[in-house]
Design a protein around this motif. Structure first.
Motif, PDB file in Angstrom:
ATOM      1  N   ARG A 130      -5.244 -30.424  36.408  1.00 25.57           N
ATOM      2  CA  ARG A 130      -5.057 -31.674  37.165  1.00 25.57           C
ATOM      3  C   ARG A 130      -4.551 -32.718  36.172  1.00 25.57           C
ATOM      4  N   GLY A 131      -4.077 -32.545  35.183  1.00 25.66           N
ATOM      5  CA  GLY A 131      -3.579 -33.452  34.228  1.00 25.66           C
ATOM      6  C   GLY A 131      -4.602 -34.632  33.621  1.00 25.66           C
ATOM      7  N   LEU A 132      -5.738 -34.351  33.837  1.00 24.45           N
ATOM      8  CA  LEU A 132      -6.756 -35.415  33.403  1.00 24.45           C
ATOM      9  C   LEU A 132      -7.110 -35.165  31.644  1.00 24.45           C
ATOM     10  N   VAL A 133      -6.915 -33.951  31.214  1.00 23.59           N
ATOM     11  CA  VAL A 133      -7.217 -33.748  29.927  1.00 23.59           C
ATOM     12  C   VAL A 133      -6.044 -32.927  29.330  1.00 23.59           C
ATOM     13  N   LYS A 134      -5.714 -33.106  27.983  1.00 21.97           N
ATOM     14  CA  LYS A 134      -4.981 -32.476  27.133  1.00 21.97           C
ATOM     15  C   LYS A 134      -5.579 -32.098  25.913  1.00 21.97           C
ATOM     16  N   ILE A 135      -4.798 -30.938  25.067  1.00 21.82           N
ATOM     17  CA  ILE A 135      -4.969 -30.664  23.835  1.00 21.82           C
ATOM     18  C   ILE A 135      -4.373 -31.861  22.818  1.00 21.82           C
ATOM     19  N   ALA A 136      -5.618 -32.208  21.933  1.00 22.03           N
ATOM     20  CA  ALA A 136      -5.102 -33.387  21.021  1.00 22.03           C
ATOM     21  C   ALA A 136      -4.909 -32.996  19.731  1.00 22.03           C
ATOM     22  N   GLY A 137      -4.844 -31.724  19.384  1.00 21.13           N
ATOM     23  CA  GLY A 137      -4.634 -31.190  17.733  1.00 21.13           C
ATOM     24  C   GLY A 137      -5.800 -30.186  17.612  1.00 21.13           C
ATOM     25  N   ARG A 138      -6.106 -30.104  16.369  1.00 18.27           N
ATOM     26  CA  ARG A 138      -7.054 -29.184  15.903  1.00 18.27           C
ATOM     27  C   ARG A 138      -7.892 -30.138  14.662  1.00 18.27           C
ATOM     28  N   ALA A 139      -9.113 -29.725  15.034  1.00 19.62           N
ATOM     29  CA  ALA A 139     -10.313 -30.469  14.227  1.00 19.62           C
ATOM     30  C   ALA A 139     -10.334 -30.031  12.683  1.00 19.62           C
ATOM     31  N   GLU A 140     -10.293 -30.845  11.739  1.00 20.28           N
ATOM     32  CA  GLU A 140     -10.299 -30.465  10.381  1.00 20.28           C
ATOM     33  C   GLU A 140     -11.709 -30.125  10.141  1.00 20.28           C
ATOM     34  N   ILE A 141     -12.344 -28.781  10.529  1.00 21.83           N
ATOM     35  CA  ILE A 141     -13.419 -28.299  10.135  1.00 21.83           C
ATOM     36  C   ILE A 141     -13.217 -26.635  10.245  1.00 21.83           C
ATOM     37  N   PRO A 142     -14.122 -25.788   9.461  1.00 22.49           N
ATOM     38  CA  PRO A 142     -13.763 -24.460   9.464  1.00 22.49           C
ATOM     39  C   PRO A 142     -13.267 -23.929  10.821  1.00 22.49           C
ATOM     40  N   GLY A 143     -12.233 -22.933  10.767  1.00 22.15           N
ATOM     41  CA  GLY A 143     -11.739 -22.477  12.271  1.00 22.15           C
ATOM     42  C   GLY A 143     -10.720 -23.315  12.822  1.00 22.15           C
ATOM     43  N   ARG A 144     -10.825 -24.503  12.550  1.00 15.20           N
ATOM     44  CA  ARG A 144      -9.819 -25.396  13.075  1.00 15.20           C
ATOM     45  C   ARG A 144      -9.873 -25.364  14.556  1.00 15.20           C
ATOM     46  N   PRO A 145     -10.870 -25.595  15.139  1.00 14.48           N
ATOM     47  CA  PRO A 145     -10.839 -25.483  16.764  1.00 14.48           C
ATOM     48  C   PRO A 145     -10.067 -26.725  17.486  1.00 14.48           C
ATOM     49  N   LEU A 146      -9.648 -26.221  18.553  1.00 11.62           N
ATOM     50  CA  LEU A 146      -8.775 -27.256  19.202  1.00 11.62           C
ATOM     51  C   LEU A 146      -9.544 -28.630  19.615  1.00 11.62           C
ATOM     52  N   LEU A 147      -8.869 -29.593  19.817  1.00 14.61           N
ATOM     53  CA  LEU A 147      -9.492 -30.837  20.119  1.00 14.61           C
ATOM     54  C   LEU A 147      -8.973 -31.252  21.550  1.00 14.61           C
ATOM     55  N   TYR A 148      -9.918 -31.760  22.265  1.00 15.77           N
ATOM     56  CA  TYR A 148      -9.272 -32.171  23.721  1.00 15.77           C
ATOM     57  C   TYR A 148      -9.743 -33.833  23.846  1.00 15.77           C
ATOM     58  N   THR A 170      -8.557 -37.193  26.930  1.00 14.55           N
ATOM     59  CA  THR A 170      -8.097 -37.560  28.209  1.00 14.55           C
ATOM     60  C   THR A 170      -6.631 -38.007  28.085  1.00 14.55           C
ATOM     61  N   THR A 171      -6.125 -38.063  29.281  1.00 13.49           N
ATOM     62  CA  THR A 171      -4.494 -38.388  29.409  1.00 13.49           C
ATOM     63  C   THR A 171      -4.328 -39.784  30.087  1.00 13.49           C
ATOM     64  N   GLN A 172      -2.947 -40.178  30.000  1.00 20.17           N
ATOM     65  CA  GLN A 172      -2.590 -41.311  30.616  1.00 20.17           C
ATOM     66  C   GLN A 172      -2.944 -41.258  32.003  1.00 20.17           C
ATOM     67  N   PHE A 173      -2.808 -40.169  32.798  1.00 23.46           N
ATOM     68  CA  PHE A 173      -2.932 -40.171  34.085  1.00 23.46           C
ATOM     69  C   PHE A 173      -4.399 -40.201  34.329  1.00 23.46           C
ATOM     70  N   PHE A 174      -5.298 -39.919  33.398  1.00 24.19           N
ATOM     71  CA  PHE A 174      -6.702 -40.152  33.839  1.00 24.19           C
ATOM     72  C   PHE A 174      -7.033 -41.715  33.687  1.00 24.19           C
ATOM     73  N   LEU A 175      -6.396 -42.464  32.867  1.00 22.39           N
ATOM     74  CA  LEU A 175      -6.715 -43.847  33.045  1.00 22.39           C
ATOM     75  C   LEU A 175      -6.033 -44.543  34.407  1.00 22.39           C
ATOM     76  N   ASP A 176      -4.778 -44.032  34.547  1.00 27.14           N
ATOM     77  CA  ASP A 176      -4.267 -44.419  36.176  1.00 27.14           C
ATOM     78  C   ASP A 176      -5.019 -44.063  37.058  1.00 27.14           C
ATOM     79  N   HIS A 177      -5.720 -42.850  37.248  1.00 28.44           N
ATOM     80  CA  HIS A 177      -6.464 -42.310  38.300  1.00 28.44           C
ATOM     81  C   HIS A 177      -7.621 -43.043  38.393  1.00 28.44           C
ATOM     82  N   PHE A 178      -8.442 -43.460  37.478  1.00 29.55           N
ATOM     83  CA  PHE A 178      -9.654 -44.487  37.503  1.00 29.55           C
ATOM     84  C   PHE A 178      -9.428 -45.762  37.510  1.00 29.55           C
ATOM     85  N   GLY A 179      -8.063 -46.231  37.304  1.00 28.05           N
ATOM     86  CA  GLY A 179      -7.811 -47.600  37.497  1.00 28.05           C
ATOM     87  C   GLY A 179      -8.093 -48.401  35.957  1.00 28.05           C
ATOM     88  N   LEU A 180      -7.971 -47.892  35.091  1.00 25.19           N
ATOM     89  CA  LEU A 180      -8.446 -48.132  33.519  1.00 25.19           C
ATOM     90  C   LEU A 180      -7.087 -48.563  32.904  1.00 25.19           C
TER      91      LEU A 180
END
Length: 216
Positions: free
Chosen positions: A140-158, A160-170
């Motif tokens: 839906r374009g509300l969430v995107k991948i933001a990189g990886r966390a600097e912790i063991p395993g380096r999991p993906l970080l998530y 919100t997007t610009q569309f999220f702000l626009d969609h909710f009027g923020l």
């Protein structure tokens, strides 16, 4: 002719939001190639443009116009007053997108207030696997991948997007309701072992989470 009316004309004609700097440059540059049409606003400052924008907004509200200037994250644009939405909507008869389910809204709220955040940490809060929900939010374009966390395993970080702000009027994330309280409130965290298992893409679900199905 007033500066506010010039700004109104620019916003009405623009195909995208205009920042104060873009408005100022357009106003200053007018008439540069026409010596017979002097530009009375050639020396206008950004502060004067900002003040004129606020004046225009007040005028539109006081005169109950059908539109008014609104500031978004990427600039100013003219938008229709929400009370006219039921008529304006008739010009755009496209089918309405499916509403987000309660699990999807809950997941989105956690990401919005605590971003950037790993999937495992979201699951630790919700207590369920969010694979399907997270996929829906990304589609839906509300969430995107933001990189990886600097912790063991380096999991993906998530996040919100610009569309999220626009969609909710923020304009910014700081306009989220109760933002300071909810950003600092204690939330459960994923176990370190879960982060290690989250090392590579695609990410693996947390074993202890119960499946949520396709409810999104």
């Amino acid at each position: 002719m007033t500066l506010a009316r010039v700004i109104e004309a620019l916003l009405f004609s623009a195909q995208k939001p205009l920042s104060i700097r873009e408005l100022t440059e357009a106003i200053r540059g007018a008439g540069a190639e026409d010596e017979f049409s002097p530009n009375e606003f050639a020396r206008v400052s950004e502060a004067e443009v900002a003040a004129a924008l606020e004046q225009l907004k007040i005028e539109c509200i006081e005169q109950q116009r059908a539109f008014q200037p609104n500031e978004k994250t990427d600039g100013w644009r003219l938008t229709t007053d929400p009370k006219y939405a039921q008529w304006v909507r008739q010009l755009f008869p496209a089918p309405k997108p499916a509403r987000l389910s309660a699990p999807a809204l809950e997941t989105l709220a956690i990401i919005a207030y605590r971003q950037p955040i790993t999937r495992a940490d979201v699951e630790a809060v919700r207590g369920v696997n969010i694979d399907g929900v997270l996929q829906t939010l990304m589609e839906r374009g509300l969430v995107k991948i933001a990189g990886r966390a600097e912790i063991p395993g380096r999991p993906l970080l998530y996040e919100t997007t610009q569309f999220f702000l626009d969609h909710f009027g923020l304009r910014t994330l700081d306009e989220l309701p109760n933002v300071e309280e909810l950003r600092t409130r204690y939330l459960p965290k994923a176990r370190p072992a879960a982060a290690v298992g989250d090392a590579a893409s695609p990410e693996l679900p947390i074993p202890s989470a119960r499946p949520e199905g396709t409810d999104a």
